[in-house]
Design a protein around this motif. Sequence first.
Motif, PDB file in Angstrom:
ATOM      1  N   UNK A 117      27.781  48.489  40.853  1.00  0.00           N
ATOM      2  CA  UNK A 117      26.702  47.545  41.140  1.00  0.00           C
ATOM      3  C   UNK A 117      27.019  46.706  42.372  1.00  0.00           C
ATOM      4  N   UNK A 118      28.229  46.171  42.421  1.00  0.00           N
ATOM      5  CA  UNK A 118      28.593  45.330  43.558  1.00  0.00           C
ATOM      6  C   UNK A 118      28.656  46.136  44.850  1.00  0.00           C
ATOM      7  N   UNK A 119      29.102  47.382  44.748  1.00  0.00           N
ATOM      8  CA  UNK A 119      29.138  48.232  45.935  1.00  0.00           C
ATOM      9  C   UNK A 119      27.731  48.526  46.434  1.00  0.00           C
TER      10      UNK A 119
ATOM     11  N   UNK B 278      39.395  42.923  43.541  1.00  0.00           N
ATOM     12  CA  UNK B 278      40.165  42.466  42.386  1.00  0.00           C
ATOM     13  C   UNK B 278      39.859  43.309  41.149  1.00  0.00           C
ATOM     14  N   UNK B 279      38.579  43.621  40.948  1.00  0.00           N
ATOM     15  CA  UNK B 279      38.210  44.449  39.794  1.00  0.00           C
ATOM     16  C   UNK B 279      38.927  45.789  39.851  1.00  0.00           C
TER      17      UNK B 279
ATOM     18  N   UNK C 128      24.263  38.647  51.139  1.00  0.00           N
ATOM     19  CA  UNK C 128      23.942  37.338  51.703  1.00  0.00           C
ATOM     20  C   UNK C 128      25.162  36.508  52.043  1.00  0.00           C
ATOM     21  N   UNK C 129      25.087  35.234  51.743  1.00  0.00           N
ATOM     22  CA  UNK C 129      26.139  34.291  52.120  1.00  0.00           C
ATOM     23  C   UNK C 129      27.428  34.489  51.325  1.00  0.00           C
ATOM     24  N   UNK C 130      27.365  35.252  50.230  1.00  0.00           N
ATOM     25  CA  UNK C 130      28.564  35.465  49.413  1.00  0.00           C
ATOM     26  C   UNK C 130      29.062  36.906  49.518  1.00  0.00           C
ATOM     27  N   UNK C 131      28.665  37.610  50.573  1.00  0.00           N
ATOM     28  CA  UNK C 131      29.091  39.003  50.741  1.00  0.00           C
ATOM     29  C   UNK C 131      30.615  39.127  50.764  1.00  0.00           C
ATOM     30  N   UNK C 132      31.266  38.232  51.472  1.00  0.00           N
ATOM     31  CA  UNK C 132      32.726  38.290  51.550  1.00  0.00           C
ATOM     32  C   UNK C 132      33.357  38.031  50.190  1.00  0.00           C
ATOM     33  N   UNK C 133      32.805  37.078  49.448  1.00  0.00           N
ATOM     34  CA  UNK C 133      33.321  36.784  48.114  1.00  0.00           C
ATOM     35  C   UNK C 133      33.079  37.951  47.166  1.00  0.00           C
ATOM     36  N   UNK C 134      31.945  38.627  47.306  1.00  0.00           N
ATOM     37  CA  UNK C 134      31.667  39.819  46.495  1.00  0.00           C
ATOM     38  C   UNK C 134      32.677  40.922  46.795  1.00  0.00           C
ATOM     39  N   UNK C 135      32.967  41.126  48.069  1.00  0.00           N
ATOM     40  CA  UNK C 135      33.930  42.156  48.456  1.00  0.00           C
ATOM     41  C   UNK C 135      35.318  41.826  47.906  1.00  0.00           C
ATOM     42  N   UNK C 136      35.683  40.562  47.944  1.00  0.00           N
ATOM     43  CA  UNK C 136      36.977  40.139  47.413  1.00  0.00           C
ATOM     44  C   UNK C 136      37.038  40.359  45.901  1.00  0.00           C
TER      45      UNK C 136
END
Length: 224
Positions: A193-195, A125-126, A113-121
């Motif tokens: 999970x994030x992927x 980092x992880x 959703x709207x935070x896809x870019x933040x999730x990828x970032x």
Amino acid sequence: MRKEHEMITSIDEQVNESLAERAYRLLRDRLILLDIEPGGPIVESVLAQEIEVGRTPLREAIKRLEADHLVVTFPRRGTFATNVDLTELSTISEIRGALVPLAARRAAANGGGSVAAALAEALDRIESLGDDENTRHLMEFDVQVHRLINRASESPHLEEMLVRLDSLVTRLWCLMMDRLPPMREHITEHVALMQAILDGDESRAERLAAEHVQHFDSAVRMVL
């Protein structure tokens, strides 16, 4: 103390947030990270000065924190941070076991959703975390990742419930941190999970989220 927990408040921070919202956000993060110890007093005069808000917005924030079960007010005694009740683990895990996979599935359906870019970032980092990462910073980052996934569900009601539950879980983790597996190991569980969320794989995201909740519950029970 690092200025106002800048790492974990970045998800929630709004340009036009009210003073009461700001007070709530900052005080909540102090409580869940145990900067205010369980059972410790909430001294309005001191906190109002520290977070630069007046008494009225601070009291509004405290009312919300009471609803979150993070503070409790006693007549003629004052307001205090709630104690961390380990007996609540079963109930919290049961509810999270139902809601966290739901949020992950919805997040995957939205592709982040709207935070896809933040999730990828955050995912990048992880994957670059070193063995010498500061434990406090890792804890803050873990909170941020969970809030991102909650936000990605694009369900305000679900997000609100999960933020409350995650706050209680974070307090449990902070209290028992020296007896639990390294925080870095816990955070790296989020990679797959994030992927899955970013890939839009709803079933995989749901399954991995359920496993993550179960891993936390099992880790805590092992040291109780």
